[in-house]
Scaffold this motif. Sequence first.
Motif, mmCIF file in Angstrom:
data_model
loop_
_atom_site.group_PDB
_atom_site.id
_atom_site.type_symbol
_atom_site.label_atom_id
_atom_site.label_comp_id
_atom_site.label_asym_id
_atom_site.label_seq_id
_atom_site.Cartn_x
_atom_site.Cartn_y
_atom_site.Cartn_z
ATOM 1 N N LEU A 33 0.854 -1.196 0.000
ATOM 2 C CA LEU A 33 0.000 0.000 0.000
ATOM 3 C C LEU A 33 0.886 1.241 0.000
ATOM 4 O O LEU A 33 1.792 1.369 0.837
ATOM 5 C CB LEU A 33 -0.878 0.021 1.258
ATOM 6 N N SER A 85 -2.435 5.728 -1.021
ATOM 7 C CA SER A 85 -3.531 4.771 -0.814
ATOM 8 C C SER A 85 -3.955 4.762 0.640
ATOM 9 O O SER A 85 -5.152 4.731 0.969
ATOM 10 C CB SER A 85 -3.098 3.366 -1.216
ATOM 11 N N LEU A 86 -2.971 4.805 1.543
ATOM 12 C CA LEU A 86 -3.288 4.771 2.970
ATOM 13 C C LEU A 86 -4.064 6.023 3.382
ATOM 14 O O LEU A 86 -5.017 5.938 4.157
ATOM 15 C CB LEU A 86 -2.008 4.645 3.802
ATOM 16 N N ALA A 87 -3.626 7.178 2.835
ATOM 17 C CA ALA A 87 -4.327 8.425 3.174
ATOM 18 C C ALA A 87 -5.778 8.375 2.675
ATOM 19 O O ALA A 87 -6.701 8.795 3.373
ATOM 20 C CB ALA A 87 -3.594 9.604 2.553
ATOM 21 N N ARG A 88 -5.963 7.813 1.480
ATOM 22 C CA ARG A 88 -7.310 7.709 0.918
ATOM 23 C C ARG A 88 -8.160 6.743 1.761
ATOM 24 O O ARG A 88 -9.314 7.002 2.063
ATOM 25 C CB ARG A 88 -7.201 7.208 -0.530
ATOM 26 N N LEU A 89 -7.511 5.646 2.177
ATOM 27 C CA LEU A 89 -8.248 4.638 2.951
ATOM 28 C C LEU A 89 -8.671 5.158 4.320
ATOM 29 O O LEU A 89 -9.697 4.747 4.860
ATOM 30 C CB LEU A 89 -7.381 3.383 3.129
ATOM 31 N N ALA A 90 -7.847 6.062 4.899
ATOM 32 C CA ALA A 90 -8.188 6.622 6.211
ATOM 33 C C ALA A 90 -9.583 7.252 6.163
ATOM 34 O O ALA A 90 -10.359 7.124 7.120
ATOM 35 C CB ALA A 90 -7.150 7.648 6.635
#
Lengths: 493, 252
Positions: free
Chosen positions: A461, A465-470
């Motif tokens: 990831l 992607s991680l920022a979007r998933l947060a």
Amino acid sequence: MARMDDFRYAMPVRRLNKFVQILLALTLLFGLNVFAARHYLRQDVSRHGVYSLSPETLAYLHTLKEQVNVVVTMPDDDSETEAGRQQSLLRRYVEGLLTEYREAARQGGSEMFSVEFVDPYRNPHRADEVARQYHVDQNNLVIFSTVRRQRVVTPSEILDFKDLKPVAFKGEQAFTSALLETSSERTPVLYFTTGHAEMGLGDVTPTRGLSLAAQELRARNLDPRPLDLSHAAVPDDADMVIVADPQGAFLPQEVERLREYVSGREGRLVVLLGAGRQTGLEDFLLRWGIHADDLVVCEVDPNYLDGAGGTLVRTFAEHPITSILRRNGAPVVASGERPVAPGKLAVEPGTRLAVLMASSPTSWADRGWKSENPPIYNPDTDVLGPIPLAVLAQTGTTSTSGISLPGARLLVVGIGDLAANNRITAFGNQAFFFSMVNWMLDREQVIAIAPRPIERYQLSLSRESLARLAWMLCLPALLAVLVGLLAALIRRF
Amino acid sequence: MRHFPTLLRHELRSLFFSSSTYVAAVLFLLLMAGIYYLILVQYSADEFPMPPSEMFFQTFWLPVLFMVPLLTMRSLAEERRMHTLETLLSAPVTTVEVILSKFFAAWIFYCLLWLCTLSFPLIASYGSGGTIAKGELFNGAVYVGGLSYVCLSGLLFIAVGILSSTLTRSQLVAGMLSFGILFILLLGPKLAGAQELGLWADWLHGPLQYLDITQHRDSFVRGILDTRPFFYYLTNSTIVLAIAALVVESKA
């Protein structure tokens, strides 16, 4: 008016009645749970049966005749380091497997298998007690013990590594072997010959002592004893005879007693030979097709030198004895090696020969070592490497149906100090020595239990992607807010 | 039990129209989303020996500690405070029916909330932009085992919450009591088992293992079916509810 119709009496009685009912309900609860804890079913329904025990293990657990206690001294390390993760993984696998052992023993009707996990950091007092009781001085051990014996299983016996990462878990194989060793009725006896200035079992000197090896053998439920062949033949209770680097020559009658033991009684003999000695065993070995000439193996490649005067043997053939060294890429540390080569003809019928290890391709077997200092390679007289350093000769056959008929086994290793006190602490030496002993004694009988692959999980990831998933992961909560608002609106109107 | 379905419908309706229910749901989903996100961060930085879903279920005790008191503290304490319990019990319904309807309504809501967490791996797989396959995050066996365990253990936890609510008229006291009992149930055996019990308490290891909820969870998540957790949760929740009914009868 009846007394119970009186309010003053009726209320306390009613309360007492309820109290007794609650007490009875709690008693029933206790009784039911005690019953359930003792009578239960347990089934592994995982896709690959990861926690299912093999039929062999189940058979041994169901027929335990004496109490087996297992103490695991593994800390629950949750640090972020690679070592911490490996520690955590090891404990997780060991805990899961030993729990299945305990449950399987109970389901087989045996309460004779107990497991205790001791975290040396959280329970230092108990860890000290364990160290004193079992004479161990390190953590990360799985200690199997009965009243008479104990067996310590180390992490190297449990995990297989590739590129420094654990790839296979061999816990069941190691634990079932330990279970067998500790609960077996008889302790195998290993005789070490004496009278020819061999390395001594009680000798604590670094280069000529075998005290550490003897201690480790006893820890593995083996009984090492000295043997003087000048007075008597090899005793009937001998499971194996070891000749550990003799400095003097064997008398003909002693050699004859060894021959009678190996050929006549299909015995197991290990000969550790250093360079530069006439042992009187040369002709005897030749009957088995093994040449142990009076040469010295010389190494010059820095990759095969340990920097402390020793050489590193890194070439191993495929064999159960050497498999642990091959898998872990571990070398055997040696000094003054003697070439041990297979010959073309063996007098003993049905003999099969196999080379187990050899020196480096750049080494050579020096014939003029007595006069040369430093040794020089002479193409006319010397033999260029790789030089065979251990040869196994055995009789006995394996039928087409896989049934193995045991025969004599003779292993000659051209490393006299293989098990000396200053060498046995090296992983390679220890692994080779004890694998050799186990194989010679047929103690790798449960080796058929396959290792379980260790799965590792990682996700790829990116930071974006991680920022979007947060944010995206908050969607269900947002949905709950909307449904709650909708419910409030419906309620209002 | 003729009136049980009617009572259950009524309880569910009041639960779904109560604002405190949605506050609890939002808090729960935000907490679980936070936990899931942290797990994703950890797995993107390093390797782990268990799938992410298994690690997710390892934290199940955390929401239980506040969700169960929030869901159950109102149930009977509020009825007693408002003096509506007496009215309810004067209707042709039994105490057991009242207790069971409140219990099952809370339990169904609790299970529904946990089912909502199934959306996390799907969202993560979609939000990763195709870098992660759904199978990597959504380990079916682990989710089936984990959710089965959550639903089964939820029976006992909700029953404890209902019992706490019968013992007092104050919602706050009921919530705190429920939190305390759940804390002991969830972490007590594990913490006690990790202590140096000494030789005199060696016999305690067996009972502590039997009561250790983390071991029950691990068995389910790893795909090991054991009759003991089933028995433990079913019998204990039944007896706890029976005690709750006795308490209500004695106080009515």
